[in-house]
Design a protein around this motif. Structure first.
Motif, PDB file in Angstrom:
ATOM      1  N   ALA A 104     -13.910  -0.926  17.919  1.00  0.00           N
ATOM      2  CA  ALA A 104     -14.408   0.165  18.749  1.00  0.00           C
ATOM      3  C   ALA A 104     -15.923   0.269  18.641  1.00  0.00           C
ATOM      4  CB  ALA A 104     -13.755   1.480  18.326  1.00  0.00           C
ATOM      5  N   VAL A 105     -16.465   0.122  17.428  1.00  0.00           N
ATOM      6  CA  VAL A 105     -17.917   0.147  17.248  1.00  0.00           C
ATOM      7  C   VAL A 105     -18.552  -1.013  18.000  1.00  0.00           C
ATOM      8  CG1 VAL A 105     -19.764  -0.162  15.553  1.00  0.00           C
ATOM      9  CG2 VAL A 105     -17.851   1.382  15.049  1.00  0.00           C
ATOM     10  N   ARG A 106     -18.003  -2.205  17.805  1.00  0.00           N
ATOM     11  CA  ARG A 106     -18.545  -3.391  18.473  1.00  0.00           C
ATOM     12  C   ARG A 106     -18.537  -3.231  19.984  1.00  0.00           C
ATOM     13  NH1 ARG A 106     -14.541  -8.227  18.507  1.00  0.00           N
ATOM     14  NH2 ARG A 106     -13.615  -6.753  19.982  1.00  0.00           N
ATOM     15  N   GLY A 137     -24.994   6.697  17.517  1.00  0.00           N
ATOM     16  CA  GLY A 137     -24.852   6.638  16.063  1.00  0.00           C
ATOM     17  C   GLY A 137     -25.375   5.358  15.468  1.00  0.00           C
ATOM     18  N   ALA A 138     -26.215   4.620  16.211  1.00  0.00           N
ATOM     19  CA  ALA A 138     -26.678   3.307  15.769  1.00  0.00           C
ATOM     20  C   ALA A 138     -27.912   3.357  14.880  1.00  0.00           C
ATOM     21  CB  ALA A 138     -26.984   2.421  16.984  1.00  0.00           C
ATOM     22  N   LEU A 139     -28.555   4.516  14.749  1.00  0.00           N
ATOM     23  CA  LEU A 139     -29.778   4.618  13.964  1.00  0.00           C
ATOM     24  C   LEU A 139     -29.448   5.138  12.568  1.00  0.00           C
ATOM     25  CD1 LEU A 139     -32.164   6.093  16.683  1.00  0.00           C
ATOM     26  CD2 LEU A 139     -31.742   3.691  16.087  1.00  0.00           C
ATOM     27  N   GLY A 140     -29.715   4.307  11.568  1.00  0.00           N
ATOM     28  CA  GLY A 140     -29.314   4.656  10.209  1.00  0.00           C
ATOM     29  C   GLY A 140     -27.808   4.751  10.082  1.00  0.00           C
ATOM     30  N   MET A 141     -27.081   3.918  10.823  1.00  0.00           N
ATOM     31  CA  MET A 141     -25.641   4.118  10.952  1.00  0.00           C
ATOM     32  C   MET A 141     -24.877   3.873   9.666  1.00  0.00           C
ATOM     33  SD  MET A 141     -24.348   0.900  13.315  1.00  0.00           S
ATOM     34  CE  MET A 141     -22.621   1.384  13.211  1.00  0.00           C
ATOM     35  N   CYS A 183     -26.473  11.030   9.988  1.00  0.00           N
ATOM     36  CA  CYS A 183     -26.192   9.590  10.076  1.00  0.00           C
ATOM     37  C   CYS A 183     -24.687   9.355  10.181  1.00  0.00           C
ATOM     38  CB  CYS A 183     -26.758   8.862   8.869  1.00  0.00           C
ATOM     39  SG  CYS A 183     -28.547   9.038   8.676  1.00  0.00           S
ATOM     40  N   ALA A 184     -24.317   8.206  10.751  1.00  0.00           N
ATOM     41  CA  ALA A 184     -22.916   7.956  11.080  1.00  0.00           C
ATOM     42  C   ALA A 184     -22.062   7.649   9.860  1.00  0.00           C
ATOM     43  CB  ALA A 184     -22.817   6.805  12.085  1.00  0.00           C
ATOM     44  N   ALA A 190     -31.168  10.928  15.284  1.00  0.00           N
ATOM     45  CA  ALA A 190     -30.952  11.278  16.694  1.00  0.00           C
ATOM     46  C   ALA A 190     -31.860  10.509  17.636  1.00  0.00           C
ATOM     47  CB  ALA A 190     -31.166  12.778  16.876  1.00  0.00           C
ATOM     48  N   GLY A 191     -32.819   9.752  17.098  1.00  0.00           N
ATOM     49  CA  GLY A 191     -33.768   9.035  17.944  1.00  0.00           C
ATOM     50  C   GLY A 191     -34.871   9.910  18.484  1.00  0.00           C
ATOM     51  N   GLU A 192     -34.985  11.130  17.976  1.00  0.00           N
ATOM     52  CA  GLU A 192     -36.051  12.025  18.428  1.00  0.00           C
ATOM     53  C   GLU A 192     -37.397  11.613  17.852  1.00  0.00           C
ATOM     54  OE1 GLU A 192     -34.816  15.887  17.251  1.00  0.00           O
ATOM     55  OE2 GLU A 192     -33.000  15.865  18.483  1.00  0.00           O
ATOM     56  N   ILE A 193     -37.376  11.009  16.677  1.00  0.00           N
ATOM     57  CA  ILE A 193     -38.578  10.488  16.043  1.00  0.00           C
ATOM     58  C   ILE A 193     -38.335   9.023  15.718  1.00  0.00           C
ATOM     59  CG2 ILE A 193     -40.049  10.562  13.980  1.00  0.00           C
ATOM     60  CD1 ILE A 193     -39.644  13.538  13.876  1.00  0.00           C
ATOM     61  N   ILE A 194     -39.277   8.172  16.085  1.00  0.00           N
ATOM     62  CA  ILE A 194     -39.218   6.753  15.743  1.00  0.00           C
ATOM     63  C   ILE A 194     -40.028   6.526  14.477  1.00  0.00           C
ATOM     64  CG2 ILE A 194     -39.846   4.423  16.507  1.00  0.00           C
ATOM     65  CD1 ILE A 194     -39.326   5.340  19.371  1.00  0.00           C
ATOM     66  N   GLY A 195     -39.509   5.681  13.596  1.00  0.00           N
ATOM     67  CA  GLY A 195     -40.200   5.373  12.349  1.00  0.00           C
ATOM     68  C   GLY A 195     -40.642   3.926  12.284  1.00  0.00           C
ATOM     69  N   CYS A 196     -41.598   3.653  11.416  1.00  0.00           N
ATOM     70  CA  CYS A 196     -42.013   2.279  11.140  1.00  0.00           C
ATOM     71  C   CYS A 196     -42.188   2.117   9.633  1.00  0.00           C
ATOM     72  CB  CYS A 196     -43.283   1.902  11.902  1.00  0.00           C
ATOM     73  SG  CYS A 196     -44.771   2.800  11.416  1.00  0.00           S
ATOM     74  N   PHE A 197     -42.419   0.895   9.205  1.00  0.00           N
ATOM     75  CA  PHE A 197     -42.407   0.543   7.787  1.00  0.00           C
ATOM     76  C   PHE A 197     -43.591  -0.361   7.507  1.00  0.00           C
ATOM     77  CE2 PHE A 197     -40.894  -2.108   4.220  1.00  0.00           C
ATOM     78  CZ  PHE A 197     -40.289  -1.178   3.374  1.00  0.00           C
ATOM     79  N   GLY A 198     -44.546   0.116   6.737  1.00  0.00           N
ATOM     80  CA  GLY A 198     -45.774  -0.625   6.505  1.00  0.00           C
ATOM     81  C   GLY A 198     -45.820  -1.286   5.146  1.00  0.00           C
ATOM     82  N   LEU A 199     -45.539  -2.579   5.099  1.00  0.00           N
ATOM     83  CA  LEU A 199     -45.637  -3.355   3.853  1.00  0.00           C
ATOM     84  C   LEU A 199     -46.565  -4.556   4.030  1.00  0.00           C
ATOM     85  CD1 LEU A 199     -44.700  -3.883   0.928  1.00  0.00           C
ATOM     86  CD2 LEU A 199     -42.790  -5.207   1.882  1.00  0.00           C
TER      87      LEU A 199
END
Length: 404
Positions: A36-38, A76-80, A87-88, A142-151
């Motif tokens: 179902a998820v797929r 539910g795909a963000l941080g699922m 989160c899912a 919820a996708g209201e804020i987009i994040g990034c990762f700085g390494l």
């Protein structure tokens, strides 16, 4: 008297039909919830991405990224695979299947989800304070804020311990300065998780992107991941409150733990790109005629298709095995390196072979093959190059460190 074995004809009639798109019957490994998820993610990608992705790729942009993020959040795909905070709480196999379906559409879409959930959100979820989690995670899920990762930095990719970005204390505040490079989502992010040297070791900081001194110029003129936002992060004495630091980790264990989580998604995602290319080649081989018959009827073409199918479904089987180990809490970083090294390398080879079956049509954006092949050149490098994963496995096999 012992029971008689079934007759040969009865045994044959009981067998399911052979499915060219699932030759090993791997679908049998999935639960109804897995399927179902797929299927949900596949339908979303077919509706929202596939009709437009060639145009986005050709233009080198991802329009409507914020709207796409909100739609992915509603799925539910963000941080699922994370629990709580909206989160899912899905299993690792389900998260992997979502990554496969997203990358079957385009690596840039899977990267959006992977960086959001497996890097930025995971860092806050795993190492953040309760206040940080409450402030950021529900809106990111919820996708209201987009994040990034700085390494990654301009001069330090595979050796993050040598990073130059530095955070120093100034009274009760932190002052952050430095540059990060090749940052997915950077110029559209509302929050950045940035790793920096401090007097106490490497620490992570939760940085609102509207902070004075923070900028994220977009990187253009890319020939790979063109339908993805890629940026540089520039921190020019960004002043942050004391509680901006991630309190639960010091040292490289923090960012490397996040990378392991993201690499796991790549193990699955790369097979999505490979599957899309294989299926394009299979369909083409059955309809393209040369010398009076479909090219799929020639031995050399069949040999290519057979080899592609073997490596594709071996890779999916490997991904599923690693997902089961992750769900059981038994997945080691070296095993993730095993999967990332094998699956991305094989996915590129599948795309290249598919291109040869399509001939000149293989370079056209009318087909997905060249787009996937060029995207995978980036996937091969990010989250650890081939060489770094070879050395991770080499050290695990021999007990000897060859990194330096």
């Amino acid at each position: 008297m012992s029971a008689q074995p079934p007759s040969k004809s009865a045994a044959s009639s009981a067998l399911p039909p052979f499915d060219p798109r699932d030759p090993l019957g791997l679908d049998d490994l999935l639960t109804d919830e897995d399927r179902a998820v797929r299927d949900t993610v596949r339908r979303w990608a077919a509706d929202r991405v596939l009709p437009q992705i060639a145009d986005w790729y050709e233009r080198g942009e991802l329009p409507g990224i914020r709207e796409l993020a909100r739609e992915l959040g509603s799925l539910g795909a963000l941080g699922m695979s994370l629990t709580g905070y909206g989160c899912a709480g899905a299993g690792a196999v389900q998260y992997g299947l979502a990554c496969l379906e997203l990358e079957a559409a385009d690596s840039g879409i899977r990267s959006l989800v992977s960086v959001q959930g497996s890097l930025a959100m995971y860092a806050i979820w795993r190492f953040g304070s309760e206040e940080q989690k409450q402030q950021w995670l529900p809106r990111m899920a919820a996708g209201e804020i987009i994040g990034c990762f700085g390494l990654t930095e301009p001069d330090h990719g595979s050796d993050p311990a040598a990073m130059r970005t530095y955070a120093k204390r100034d009274g009760g505040d932190w002052v952050l300065s430095g540059r990060k490079m090749w940052i997915t989502n950077g110029s559209v992010a509302g929050v950045a998780v940035v790793w920096a040297q401090t007097d106490d070791g490497i620490r992570g900081f939760v940085v609102p992107t509207d902070s004075p001194g923070f900028s994220a110029p977009e990187i253009t003129h890319k020939w790979s991941l063109r339908a993805s936002v890629t940026s540089e992060l520039v921190m020019d004495e960004v002043r942050l409150p004391a509680d901006a630091v991630l309190p639960e980790v010091t040292g490289l264990r923090g960012p490397l733990g996040c990378l392991s989580h993201a690499r796991y998604g790549i193990v699955w995602g790369s097979m999505g790109a490979a599957r899309a290319s294989f299926e394009a080649a299979l369909d083409y081989a059955k309809t393209r005629e040369q010398f009076g018959k479909p090219i799929g009827g020639f031995q050399l073409t069949q040999a290519k298709l057979a080899d592609m199918a073997v490596e594709l479904h071996k890779g999916i089987l490997l991904a599923h095995h690693l997902g089961q180990r992750m769900d059981a809490g038994r997945l080691r970083p070296e095993q993730i390196s095993f999967g990332k090294l094998n699956n991305v390398r094989e996915a590129i080879e599948i795309c290249r072979t598919a291109r040869t079956i399509l001939g000149a049509n293989g370079i056209s954006l009318e087909y997905p093959v060249m787009r996937h092949a060029t995207n995978l050149e980036s996937v091969l490098t990010y989250e650890g190059t081939v060489e770094m994963h070879q050395l991770v496995l080499g050290k695990a096999l021999t007990g000897l460190d060859a990194f330096r």
